[in-house]
Design an enzyme around this catalytic site. Sequence first.
Site, PDB file in Angstrom:
ATOM      1  N   GLU A  68       0.843  -1.189   0.000  1.00  0.00           N
ATOM      2  CA  GLU A  68       0.000   0.000   0.000  1.00  0.00           C
ATOM      3  C   GLU A  68       0.882   1.243   0.000  1.00  0.00           C
ATOM      4  O   GLU A  68       1.921   1.287   0.685  1.00  0.00           O
ATOM      5  CB  GLU A  68      -0.897  -0.025   1.236  1.00  0.00           C
ATOM      6  CG  GLU A  68      -1.931   1.076   1.297  1.00  0.00           C
ATOM      7  CD  GLU A  68      -2.843   0.966   2.513  1.00  0.00           C
ATOM      8  OE1 GLU A  68      -3.960   1.493   2.464  1.00  0.00           O
ATOM      9  OE2 GLU A  68      -2.430   0.340   3.518  1.00  0.00           O
ATOM     10  N   LYS A 128     -10.151   0.235  -2.364  1.00  0.00           N
ATOM     11  CA  LYS A 128     -10.195  -0.173  -0.955  1.00  0.00           C
ATOM     12  C   LYS A 128     -11.577   0.083  -0.368  1.00  0.00           C
ATOM     13  O   LYS A 128     -12.100   1.204  -0.442  1.00  0.00           O
ATOM     14  CB  LYS A 128      -9.128   0.601  -0.173  1.00  0.00           C
ATOM     15  CG  LYS A 128      -8.970   0.198   1.279  1.00  0.00           C
ATOM     16  CD  LYS A 128      -7.828   0.990   1.918  1.00  0.00           C
ATOM     17  CE  LYS A 128      -7.592   0.583   3.358  1.00  0.00           C
ATOM     18  NZ  LYS A 128      -6.455   1.331   3.947  1.00  0.00           N
ATOM     19  N   CYS A 136      -4.990  -3.797   3.195  1.00  0.00           N
ATOM     20  CA  CYS A 136      -4.685  -3.399   4.572  1.00  0.00           C
ATOM     21  C   CYS A 136      -5.845  -3.625   5.547  1.00  0.00           C
ATOM     22  O   CYS A 136      -6.087  -4.744   5.977  1.00  0.00           O
ATOM     23  CB  CYS A 136      -4.218  -1.943   4.575  1.00  0.00           C
ATOM     24  SG  CYS A 136      -3.258  -1.496   6.053  1.00  0.00           S
TER      25      CYS A 136
END
Length: 273
Positions: free
Chosen positions: A43, A116, A158
Site C-alpha cells: 500500500e 479499498k 490493509c
Amino acid sequence: MKNFKVSCVQIASGPNIEANLLETSKYIEKAKDAGAKLVVLPENFAIMAANDQMYLEFKEEFGRGKIQDFISSEALKNDLWIIAGTIPISSNKKNKVYSKSIIFNNKGEIISSYNKIHLFDVNILETNEKYNESDVFISGNSIEIVETPFCKIGIAICYDLRFPELFRLLTEKGANLICVPAAFTSFTGKAHWEYLVRSRAIENLSYIAASAQGGYHVNGRETHGNSLIVNPWGEILSIKKNGAGIVTSEIDLNYQSNLRKNFPCLDHRKKIK
C-alpha cells in the site's frame, strides 16, 4: 494446474515519488531474478504522504500518470504481472480520491483494479495515533477477482484484512490466491498482523500474499513490515520481518485443490438464521 512463484515487496516509502519508484524498481528486478511471475507491491508504495492532502496533490487519472506509466513499463520490461499496491486515483468528488490497487499484466496493460472498501478511521490511544482515511479517500463498494494465466486472484487492502466476510466472498468467487497490499501500523501489526493473515488463509483454504510497508517514514509513522506468504493450511512459507526486500514462494495449486477436497470445510457451511 502449474505451480508459479509470487513475490511480495517490502519498503518504507516517503513523500518523494521518484525515490520510491527507484527503490521499487530494484525489488521488482530482484523478484524477477527469484523466478516470480507475479509481484505484489505494498500500500502507498509510490508515496507515503507527509500529510493526507498530498494524496490529492499527486492523484492520477485512472489509466494514465507517472506512477501508472512506471508500473506498466516495469511489467513489460520484466515480463511480470504486477499488483500495484495502492495509487491515489481521481474520483468524481471534489477533494476525494480512491485508494486503488491496479493490476498490470506482463505486457504492461491494465487488466483490473480494486478500490479499498474499508477505510482506516481509528484512534490508537496507546500511541496517540489518529487516522482518518475517509477525510481524503472514498470507500470502494465491490470486490474484484482477477483472471490470470496462473489462477484466479482476489485483492484486499490493509484494513480489509479485519473483515473476514470480504475474503469469504472472494473465495466464493473462485479466488485461489488473495493478495493484500498493506501498511499496518507498528502497534497494531505487532498485535494482530500475522494472526489475521494466517486466519484468512485458514478460513478460506487460500494462499495469501501480503506485501507490507515496513520501517520509519518521514511523516512520523512506523509500519510493521513482516511481509509474508501463507499457504492454505496457514503455514508461513516466507516472511520478511525487517527492512526493505522481497519474499518469494511457490503457489502449488494442486496442493490447494487436494486440500479442499480432503478437508472440505468450505462445503460444510450451513445457513444459520
